[in-house]
Write a protein that holds these residues in place. Sequence first.
Motif, PDB file in Angstrom:
ATOM      1  N   ILE A  10       0.868  -1.169   0.000  1.00  0.00           N
ATOM      2  CA  ILE A  10       0.000   0.000   0.000  1.00  0.00           C
ATOM      3  C   ILE A  10       0.905   1.219   0.000  1.00  0.00           C
ATOM      4  O   ILE A  10       1.534   1.547   1.008  1.00  0.00           O
ATOM      5  CB  ILE A  10      -0.943  -0.011   1.210  1.00  0.00           C
ATOM      6  CG1 ILE A  10      -1.814  -1.281   1.180  1.00  0.00           C
ATOM      7  CG2 ILE A  10      -1.823   1.221   1.221  1.00  0.00           C
ATOM      8  CD1 ILE A  10      -2.748  -1.404   2.367  1.00  0.00           C
ATOM      9  N   ASP A  32       0.216   4.364  -0.382  1.00  0.00           N
ATOM     10  CA  ASP A  32      -0.316   5.450   0.424  1.00  0.00           C
ATOM     11  C   ASP A  32      -1.652   4.982   0.989  1.00  0.00           C
ATOM     12  O   ASP A  32      -2.360   4.206   0.365  1.00  0.00           O
ATOM     13  CB  ASP A  32      -0.516   6.717  -0.404  1.00  0.00           C
ATOM     14  CG  ASP A  32      -1.533   6.517  -1.511  1.00  0.00           C
ATOM     15  OD1 ASP A  32      -2.678   6.969  -1.363  1.00  0.00           O
ATOM     16  OD2 ASP A  32      -1.185   5.877  -2.528  1.00  0.00           O
ATOM     17  N   MET A  33      -1.936   5.439   2.183  1.00  0.00           N
ATOM     18  CA  MET A  33      -3.173   5.030   2.828  1.00  0.00           C
ATOM     19  C   MET A  33      -3.732   6.187   3.623  1.00  0.00           C
ATOM     20  O   MET A  33      -3.019   6.812   4.413  1.00  0.00           O
ATOM     21  CB  MET A  33      -2.949   3.822   3.746  1.00  0.00           C
ATOM     22  CG  MET A  33      -4.209   3.282   4.370  1.00  0.00           C
ATOM     23  SD  MET A  33      -3.892   1.787   5.343  1.00  0.00           S
ATOM     24  CE  MET A  33      -5.551   1.390   5.902  1.00  0.00           C
ATOM     25  N   VAL A  44      -2.032   1.138  -4.908  1.00  0.00           N
ATOM     26  CA  VAL A  44      -1.779  -0.162  -4.284  1.00  0.00           C
ATOM     27  C   VAL A  44      -1.076  -1.037  -5.314  1.00  0.00           C
ATOM     28  O   VAL A  44      -1.574  -1.203  -6.438  1.00  0.00           O
ATOM     29  CB  VAL A  44      -3.082  -0.835  -3.814  1.00  0.00           C
ATOM     30  CG1 VAL A  44      -2.778  -2.206  -3.214  1.00  0.00           C
ATOM     31  CG2 VAL A  44      -3.798   0.039  -2.798  1.00  0.00           C
ATOM     32  N   LEU A  56       1.097   7.310   5.125  1.00  0.00           N
ATOM     33  CA  LEU A  56      -0.188   7.295   5.806  1.00  0.00           C
ATOM     34  C   LEU A  56      -0.718   8.711   5.940  1.00  0.00           C
ATOM     35  O   LEU A  56       0.008   9.629   6.308  1.00  0.00           O
ATOM     36  CB  LEU A  56      -0.033   6.662   7.190  1.00  0.00           C
ATOM     37  CG  LEU A  56      -1.278   6.585   8.069  1.00  0.00           C
ATOM     38  CD1 LEU A  56      -2.313   5.657   7.458  1.00  0.00           C
ATOM     39  CD2 LEU A  56      -0.905   6.127   9.472  1.00  0.00           C
ATOM     40  N   SER A 104      -8.800   4.959   2.187  1.00  0.00           N
ATOM     41  CA  SER A 104      -8.572   5.114   0.754  1.00  0.00           C
ATOM     42  C   SER A 104      -7.091   4.981   0.459  1.00  0.00           C
ATOM     43  O   SER A 104      -6.248   5.069   1.356  1.00  0.00           O
ATOM     44  CB  SER A 104      -9.076   6.488   0.268  1.00  0.00           C
ATOM     45  OG  SER A 104      -8.353   7.534   0.896  1.00  0.00           O
ATOM     46  N   SER A 105      -6.804   4.760  -0.806  1.00  0.00           N
ATOM     47  CA  SER A 105      -5.418   4.702  -1.260  1.00  0.00           C
ATOM     48  C   SER A 105      -5.384   5.055  -2.736  1.00  0.00           C
ATOM     49  O   SER A 105      -6.196   4.558  -3.520  1.00  0.00           O
ATOM     50  CB  SER A 105      -4.814   3.313  -1.037  1.00  0.00           C
ATOM     51  OG  SER A 105      -3.493   3.269  -1.541  1.00  0.00           O
ATOM     52  N   LYS A 106      -4.440   5.902  -3.106  1.00  0.00           N
ATOM     53  CA  LYS A 106      -4.286   6.243  -4.515  1.00  0.00           C
ATOM     54  C   LYS A 106      -3.543   5.156  -5.274  1.00  0.00           C
ATOM     55  O   LYS A 106      -3.801   4.940  -6.450  1.00  0.00           O
ATOM     56  CB  LYS A 106      -3.532   7.575  -4.649  1.00  0.00           C
ATOM     57  CG  LYS A 106      -4.280   8.772  -4.099  1.00  0.00           C
ATOM     58  CD  LYS A 106      -3.444  10.040  -4.254  1.00  0.00           C
ATOM     59  CE  LYS A 106      -4.176  11.249  -3.683  1.00  0.00           C
ATOM     60  NZ  LYS A 106      -3.345  12.481  -3.785  1.00  0.00           N
TER      61      LYS A 106
END
Length: 769
Positions: A352, A354-355, A374, A527, A370-372
């Motif tokens: 991941i 970014d989270m 993965v 994060l 959310s994440s942009k």
Amino acid sequence: MLPSDSDERHADKPLPYAPDQTDYADAQDRQNFDEFTEEHGQVVAKRERFYRTKRFWIRCAIINVILLAIFIPLLILVILPKMVQSIVNGSTMSMTQLNMTDATELGMKVSIAGGIANAGIFPATIDFPEPIVVSWEGKQLGSMNMASVKASGGKATITDATSFSIIDKDAFSNFAKQMVQAVGRTIKGIKLTKDLKMLGMNGFGKVTIDSFTMPGDAPNNAGAQVSLVTSMNNPSPIGMVLGTIVLDLFYQNTYLGQVAADNAVLVGGSPSPLKLQGVLFRQTNQTDLDNVSVLMSNFLAGNVTVTTAKGVSVKPDGVNAVSWLSNGLLALTLNVPLQSPTPLNVIRDISIMDMGMIFNPAAPFAPTASSKTVNAGFKLPFNITVGMQNVSNTMSIVYKGKVLGDIDSAVWSAAKSDIKTGIIVFGLPASPLIIKDDAKDEFQQFVADLTVNPEQTFGVTGLANAISTTPMGTVKLTGIPFNSNVTMKGLNFNAINAAVSNVVVAGGTADHITMNQQVALPNPSALSVTGGSVLLTVYDKPTNQYLGELSIPNLNVVPGANPTATQFLFHPDNATLRDQFLSQYLVGATFPLKVVGTKGSTALPELQTAMSLVTLGSSVSGLNPAPRLVTSGTAVSTLSTLLGNRQSKTTVNMINPLATDLFINGMVAQVSWKGTFFGTITATYEQTVPANKGATTPELILQHPMGVEFGVFLTTQFVPAYPLIALGGAMVPFDLDTMISVRVGGPNGYAANIHYVQQQEILTKMTLF
């Protein structure tokens, strides 16, 4: 001579005599009688035994000769054939193996293994002088010659290799007409009619898939090449060398494609491996594409999908089809449960990049995740061209072995995939993370560990869905399981120095001074946390004394520097520390701080544990460049005041560098000139200096020192240095050390004392008139 007494006693007994030959024979006969006994008061002899007489045995011999003369022909000619026929009728036959090779339209080669039971107690040789005719439902199917079979102890083993000539092309069943050899004689005319029961193939029963692969794309965009190895369970003793077998594959009425196996061999009574290769066709109809989607999804997920295979043809020589074999195969529909023989770990090594987690006080323990980006590694058990276009998934967060909550992403997000590197990149749209009721404490600790640790490992498990392009068409893969550990960098708040900049004293109340500033919350992780209002406690780091609270109206920490608008509510318990801090702030000093969180720092229950563990390093800098609070002044003295009460009337021009009004209650100032004490101003007055503006104080009294020394100083040093003083005035620099009593924020503001020192900067116009 007279008889004696002994002679008289034996007078009644017969006299002895010498026996002749006849008497000897009679004596032998008398041996056949028992001793005398008494019967009805008389002495009689017992009856003679008949079987001890010669007459009996002579008669038996004569009768036996007569019976044998009659019975032996009867036994041989009448009784024995019927007895043998009875034995044949009561016997049973079984077939344990029947292998067929070199099949043609006219027949085949067969090898037979079987047995005969209940064949009687006599050793026998069973001959089959005529071809065995096999019939089924009253129809003659074919015939074959069989070799002799030897029976012993009521059993016989049949082992033979022969040719079978086809009369009819449907099935194989009964044997008839055979000759049996028994009891050392050849008995002709014995008929054999048996129902030979054989296990059927039962549609090959349970068919298993040992392997299933797609080695590549089919030429001319026709679909995907397919290769599978099946185990066909054959409960029947019939085995056959099939050669090339061709099958059509179906699922839910969708024609999937065609496969063929070369050198196929059907083994009787055991599983038969069958290696099939062919093509799964490209589908264009949406219903067919949906069926292919289900088929592939189930296989990748490890679920069973029952497909069907229908026979097309059998070519024993690999070229020419044999009609009776093909017709039999055409009537066959195999149920093939398609399932990977080993579990597939299709999706693995999830990263991941970014989270984000947005915490909402209106929905506790249901933050939005959310994440942009993965990244996920994937390994398909196929070597076909696959492109992932869109992805959605359901995901569970697992921490220290416990499922914390579930993310159900109902929105499809765009995806990119690289089949060569086995990487798929997609996003996780904003979706609720529903925390389980029994995992709320664990989730709080999870957020806390992400907040204060440099990195943290947790697990993600769930089901992925993907819209994918394949050689069979665009399919929707659903329910693909994944299970992976994820290691992310944490916020590591306790290791950062939250630098403070752009500090503005914006207001004050009776309770506190309000300072607006930018606080840098550097986030080295991927994060993002949005957590609403946060209130942290601020301490003076050198003394660890309380200074106030740092209010973050809207906590929003994203990767990077994170300059965050905050408010410092300044109200120390220690008055000395209060005045020192405010005074040094005005001259641009820097103050090291310690910022600490508590469970009360946030109203969000998910963040309370995290906030209670936060201890930030920070520092605050004063006004830079430091302004001059006193810009100029006036002092009017006369010879009489200098020689008398030594007082000068003074006014001071001041500025307020703060963004809020500064209310002055008075001051005490020490004035000096080039290191020489020049006087003291002690004044109590009320004056408001507007925010970021200047003002002139009321007329103040500068009390000069008394005594001869000051007079000598004036006449010998000070006045000669500024001769214009006597001619109307001169600009004279003074040093000032003052303590100003103020209220920050206006008359009702926060009370404090400002200690201000200004050297060689106060130009004061002095005159003696």
